[in-house]
Design an enzyme around this catalytic site. Structure first.
Site, PDB file in Angstrom:
ATOM      1  N   ASN A  46       0.825  -1.219   0.000  1.00  0.00           N
ATOM      2  CA  ASN A  46       0.000   0.000   0.000  1.00  0.00           C
ATOM      3  C   ASN A  46       0.858   1.268   0.000  1.00  0.00           C
ATOM      4  OD1 ASN A  46      -2.390  -1.508   0.225  1.00  0.00           O
ATOM      5  ND2 ASN A  46      -2.104  -1.670   2.436  1.00  0.00           N
ATOM      6  N   HIS A 132     -14.682  -1.243   5.865  1.00  0.00           N
ATOM      7  CA  HIS A 132     -13.539  -1.920   6.481  1.00  0.00           C
ATOM      8  C   HIS A 132     -13.879  -2.455   7.883  1.00  0.00           C
ATOM      9  CE1 HIS A 132      -9.390  -2.043   8.288  1.00  0.00           C
ATOM     10  NE2 HIS A 132      -9.143  -2.550   7.083  1.00  0.00           N
ATOM     11  N   GLU A 173     -16.079   4.643   2.546  1.00  0.00           N
ATOM     12  CA  GLU A 173     -14.653   4.819   2.243  1.00  0.00           C
ATOM     13  C   GLU A 173     -14.483   5.621   0.951  1.00  0.00           C
ATOM     14  OE1 GLU A 173     -12.480   1.032   2.373  1.00  0.00           O
ATOM     15  OE2 GLU A 173     -13.898   0.389   3.907  1.00  0.00           O
ATOM     16  N   SER A 177     -10.920  -0.653  -0.017  1.00  0.00           N
ATOM     17  CA  SER A 177      -9.618  -1.292   0.143  1.00  0.00           C
ATOM     18  C   SER A 177      -9.446  -2.571  -0.660  1.00  0.00           C
ATOM     19  CB  SER A 177      -9.356  -1.569   1.625  1.00  0.00           C
ATOM     20  OG  SER A 177     -10.398  -2.342   2.171  1.00  0.00           O
ATOM     21  N   ASP A 202     -13.717   7.388   5.578  1.00  0.00           N
ATOM     22  CA  ASP A 202     -12.425   6.727   5.787  1.00  0.00           C
ATOM     23  C   ASP A 202     -11.696   6.796   4.444  1.00  0.00           C
ATOM     24  OD1 ASP A 202     -10.402   4.794   5.675  1.00  0.00           O
ATOM     25  OD2 ASP A 202     -11.408   3.476   7.098  1.00  0.00           O
ATOM     26  N   HIS A 205      -7.203   4.859   1.628  1.00  0.00           N
ATOM     27  CA  HIS A 205      -6.557   4.540   0.347  1.00  0.00           C
ATOM     28  C   HIS A 205      -6.617   5.685  -0.672  1.00  0.00           C
ATOM     29  CE1 HIS A 205      -5.941   0.379   1.581  1.00  0.00           C
ATOM     30  NE2 HIS A 205      -7.103   0.520   2.187  1.00  0.00           N
ATOM     31  N   LYS A 237      -0.183   4.048   4.610  1.00  0.00           N
ATOM     32  CA  LYS A 237      -0.283   3.635   3.203  1.00  0.00           C
ATOM     33  C   LYS A 237       0.518   4.620   2.345  1.00  0.00           C
ATOM     34  CE  LYS A 237      -4.438   1.335   4.666  1.00  0.00           C
ATOM     35  NZ  LYS A 237      -3.916   0.017   5.045  1.00  0.00           N
TER      36      LYS A 237
HETATM   37  C1  LIG Z   1     -10.163   1.298   4.746  1.00  0.00           C
HETATM   38  C2  LIG Z   1      -9.219   1.140   5.886  1.00  0.00           C
HETATM   39  N1  LIG Z   1      -9.481   1.772   7.026  1.00  0.00           N
HETATM   40  C3  LIG Z   1      -8.668   1.668   8.098  1.00  0.00           C
HETATM   41  C4  LIG Z   1      -7.530   0.893   8.041  1.00  0.00           C
HETATM   42  C5  LIG Z   1      -6.681   0.769   9.261  1.00  0.00           C
HETATM   43  O1  LIG Z   1      -5.578   1.622   9.173  1.00  0.00           O
HETATM   44  P1  LIG Z   1      -4.227   1.244   9.954  1.00  0.00           P
HETATM   45  O2  LIG Z   1      -3.533   0.232   9.107  1.00  0.00           O
HETATM   46  O3  LIG Z   1      -3.494   2.527  10.080  1.00  0.00           O
HETATM   47  O4  LIG Z   1      -4.645   0.673  11.267  1.00  0.00           O
HETATM   48  C6  LIG Z   1      -7.198   0.247   6.848  1.00  0.00           C
HETATM   49  C7  LIG Z   1      -5.936  -0.535   6.751  1.00  0.00           C
HETATM   50  O5  LIG Z   1      -5.809  -1.671   6.773  1.00  0.00           O
HETATM   51  C8  LIG Z   1      -8.068   0.347   5.754  1.00  0.00           C
HETATM   52  O6  LIG Z   1      -7.822  -0.306   4.615  1.00  0.00           O
END
Ligand SMILES: Cc1ncc(COP(=O)(O)O)c(C=O)c1O
Length: 387
Positions: A46, A132, A173, A177, A202, A205, A237
């Site tokens: 990522n 997520h 999102e 992801s 969120d 990405h 990421k």
């Molecule tokens: C959409 C999404 N939100 C939150 C996270 C969590 O972020 P972090 O890896 O900083 O805990 C991720 C990562 O895996 C993600 O893909």
């Protein structure tokens, strides 16, 4: 025997071909990694802008290490809130045009904090079906009622919103992801704002990658704080460091600072990491060529994959999944690619819905054109064998 479920769950997981284990990465550089003494092209990262392993960020890290302590030594409300944290928060708030920013040790913790704190008295949560795990878990562990709208379906969201009188949090999102597609946010926020609900985006990405200066989905779509009052993104990421932030208005900021247990009862992120993250964000702002190169690589990948007859999904982002379907075939295809020097991850349930196992191919700015050509050749070869 108590905890008998531990062995039973592991056995069932193994039997379903869904057992997980880690791979030790011995060394990595932009676009490549070494495991068990062998170098592979890395299409599973990522690190979309190729910053995490860049010599440039590494040398910035060395100078940050000379100026900042490695640990904050306390939670932010005790003595853990340092200059490096304020500088990063202020920079982000100013760039994003938001009142305030709060830092968290991970995106997972940030999502938990926002959702559990704001919904601690109950109410309603409307979440995209493919949200997520960090959002869904938080939503399921509180008194609020969780309902999921069809993926990226603003109409369905609108119908659910029409029926709400409660405090309502809507979450989705910017870039999904596992699918790489983008939410139709302009349509969604209108409905959310009309219904008096709160929008949590969120942008794990999208941040760093989308928008003129890399501020993500809200910048690309021109959505200000009044439209998207809660914006979460991680540094793990495209930013190439670790930790996360939530950008929010003054009142919500005060609320999280007073009631957000994940913020209050957790050590503040490392000041060294905060300082490095600020430097990385400044590179992202000024080095537009990284975003351009990523876009060129995405387009090249899609063109070559189409020519090779690979069934791509709709995504226009760095996440370019190849939907395979069966768990066994996906794992075989990943193994086929590995034997030929290409590292790809097989994504299986429960991360994705049953029957939709896939190779989650991620293209980055660090890849050379020749590496993308090699990737497509290998994947197309393996895919054809399974037909
Ligand atoms: C959409 C999404 N939100 C939150 C996270 C969590 O972020 P972090 O890896 O900083 O805990 C991720 C990562 O895996 C993600 O893909």
């Amino acid at each position: 025997m108590s905890f008998a479920f531990v062995a039973a769950d592991l056995t069932a997981r193994r039997a379903a071909g869904l057992y997980r284990h880690r791979h030790l990465v011995e060394e990595a550089e932009p676009g490549r990694l070494r495991l068990d003494g062998r170098w592979y092209l890395n299409f599973s990262s990522n690190d979309y802008l190729g910053l995490a392993y860049s010599p440039e960020l590494q040398s910035v890290a060395e100078s940050c290490a000379r100026q900042h302590p490695s640990g904050s030594g306390a939670s932010p409300l005790v003595t853990g809130h340092l200059q490096a944290h304020t500088q990063l928060e202020d920079y982000l708030a100013q760039q994003l045009g938001r009142d305030r920013v709060l830092l968290f040790s991970s995106g997972f913790a940030a999502n938990q904090a926002v959702i559990q704190t704001l919904m601690r008295h109950g109410g309603r949560i409307l979440a995209d079906k493919l949200s997520h795990a960090s959002m869904l878990d938080a939503a399921q562990h509180g008194p609020a009622r969780l309902q999921r709208f069809r993926h990226n379906d603003a109409g369905h969201l609108g119908q659910l919103l029409d029926k709400t009188k409660d405090d309502c949090l809507v979450m989705t999102e910017g870039v999904f992801s596992m699918d790489g597609d983008q939410a139709p946010l302009a349509k969604m926020v209108l409905r959310v704002n009309d219904a008096g609900a709160l929008m949590l985006l969120d942008d794990a990405h999208g941040f760093g990658v989308l928008g003129n200066t890399g501020l993500g989905t809200v910048q690309a779509m021109g959505l200000d704080q009044s439209r998207v009052p809660l914006l979460m993104a991680t540094f793990g990421k495209a930013v190439g460091t670790s930790g996360a932030f939530v950008a929010l208005n003054e009142t919500l900021y005060e609320y999280l600072l007073n009631f957000g247990r994940h913020y209050i009862y957790s050590t503040a992120i490392s000041p060294l990491m905060a300082a490095l993250t600020l430097k990385s964000l400044q590179l992202i702002e000024t080095q537009g060529w990284r975003r351009q190169r990523l876009q060129d690589n995405i387009q090249l990948f899609r063109r070559l994959a189409n020519q090779a007859g690979l069934p791509l999904m709709e995504s226009q982002t760095a996440i370019q999944p190849l939907l395979v379907g069966s768990v066994t075939r996906t794992v075989q295809l990943a193994e086929y690619a590995r034997q030929r020097g290409v590292w790809l991850t097989a994504i299986r349930p429960p991360t994705v819905p049953p029957g939709s196992s896939r190779l989650r191919i991620t293209v980055t700015a660090a890849h050379e054109q020749a590496q993308i050509k090699a990737l497509v050749k290998v994947v197309a070869g393996g895919y054809a064998l399974g037909q």
